[in-house]
Design a protein around this motif. Structure first.
Motif, short mmCIF file in Angstrom:
data_model
loop_
_atom_site.label_atom_id
_atom_site.label_comp_id
_atom_site.label_asym_id
_atom_site.label_seq_id
_atom_site.Cartn_x
_atom_site.Cartn_y
_atom_site.Cartn_z
N ASN A 144 48.78 37.72 39.17
CA ASN A 144 49.59 37.74 40.38
C ASN A 144 50.86 36.94 40.12
N VAL A 145 51.98 37.53 40.44
CA VAL A 145 53.27 36.86 40.35
C VAL A 145 54.00 37.17 41.65
N GLY A 146 53.99 36.19 42.54
CA GLY A 146 54.60 36.40 43.85
C GLY A 146 53.88 37.53 44.59
N GLN A 147 54.65 38.55 44.99
CA GLN A 147 54.06 39.67 45.70
C GLN A 147 53.52 40.75 44.76
N LEU A 148 53.79 40.62 43.51
CA LEU A 148 53.32 41.61 42.53
C LEU A 148 51.96 41.20 42.00
N SER A 149 51.10 42.18 41.87
CA SER A 149 49.79 41.89 41.28
C SER A 149 49.39 43.07 40.39
N GLU A 150 48.60 42.74 39.41
CA GLU A 150 48.10 43.76 38.48
C GLU A 150 46.64 43.45 38.22
N ALA A 151 45.81 44.49 38.23
CA ALA A 151 44.39 44.33 37.93
C ALA A 151 43.97 45.47 37.02
N VAL A 152 43.31 45.13 35.93
CA VAL A 152 42.84 46.11 34.97
C VAL A 152 41.39 45.79 34.65
N SER A 153 40.56 46.81 34.65
CA SER A 153 39.18 46.60 34.21
C SER A 153 38.81 47.76 33.28
N ILE A 154 37.95 47.46 32.33
CA ILE A 154 37.52 48.48 31.39
C ILE A 154 36.00 48.61 31.42
N ASP A 155 35.56 49.77 31.03
CA ASP A 155 34.13 50.04 30.94
C ASP A 155 33.54 49.16 29.82
N PRO A 156 32.48 48.41 30.10
CA PRO A 156 31.90 47.56 29.05
C PRO A 156 31.36 48.36 27.88
N ALA A 157 31.13 49.65 28.06
CA ALA A 157 30.61 50.49 26.98
C ALA A 157 31.73 51.27 26.28
N ALA A 158 32.98 50.86 26.48
CA ALA A 158 34.11 51.63 25.97
C ALA A 158 34.05 51.81 24.45
#
Length: 183
Positions: A144-158
């Motif tokens: 999170n940077v101010g009003q901007l946010s980024e979220a990434v998740s990956i499959d644990p079996a990738a």
């Protein structure tokens, strides 16, 4: 008539080297070939295989190919005795009892590698070496940077499902089952 096999062991050796694929080298080449060949019934680099079977007689199709039989033995009088195996329409005609088959499995010609298999190796290599969007060992990442946010998740079996996620498995469908020539 299919063989009634009640017990099987398969010992598969490691090839001296794997066929070269343009753009894939070193340990990555070996890793990709190992995964592809584990997924398929076909082998493209020769290696020694020994099968030990308990058979009720009939026809048995080796699960790997292409094969060249070196020797075959039957267990008789407390020792392995040489036996001659005959070809059936779809595999090998096995005698009743314990049978041991020693063979060379795999093609000796790198030129015989189908284009789909070469492409599968390239796709798998690209997938395995791609930059991960999350730090090593993490399943997700958020910032999170101010009003901007980024979220990434990956499959644990990738990584475990790399053949499927890279598209390589689709290219290998024709080789998924033992679709090699009869012995």
């Amino acid at each position: 008539m299919s063989a009634y096999v009640t017990e099987i062991t398969q010992f598969e050796g490691t090839p001296e080297s794997y066929p070269a694929i343009e753009g894939v080298t070193g340990d990555l080449l070996e890793t990709c070939w190992t995964r592809v060949e584990h997924y398929c019934g076909q082998r493209w680099a020769p290696r020694r295989v020994v099968w030990t079977l308990r058979s009720g007689g009939g026809e048995w199709k080796p699960p790997l190919g292409p094969i060249l039989i070196s020797e075959a033995f039957g267990w008789k009088d407390g020792d392995w005795q040489p036996v001659t195996l005959r070809r059936g329409p779809f595999g090998l005609m096995l005698p009743c009892g314990n049978v041991q088959i020693e063979a060379s499995v795999g093609s000796n010609s790198g030129a015989s590698i189908p284009a789909a298999v070469k492409e599968a190796i390239k796709r798998l290599a690209a997938y395995l070496t791609a930059q991960s969007p999350v730090p090593a060992g993490a399943r997700s990442y958020s910032a999170n940077v101010g009003q901007l946010s980024e979220a990434v998740s990956i499959d644990p079996a990738a990584m475990a499902r790399a053949l499927q996620y890279s598209g390589a498995a689709d290219l290998l469908r024709a080789y998924r089952k033992a679709s090699h020539e009869p012995v």
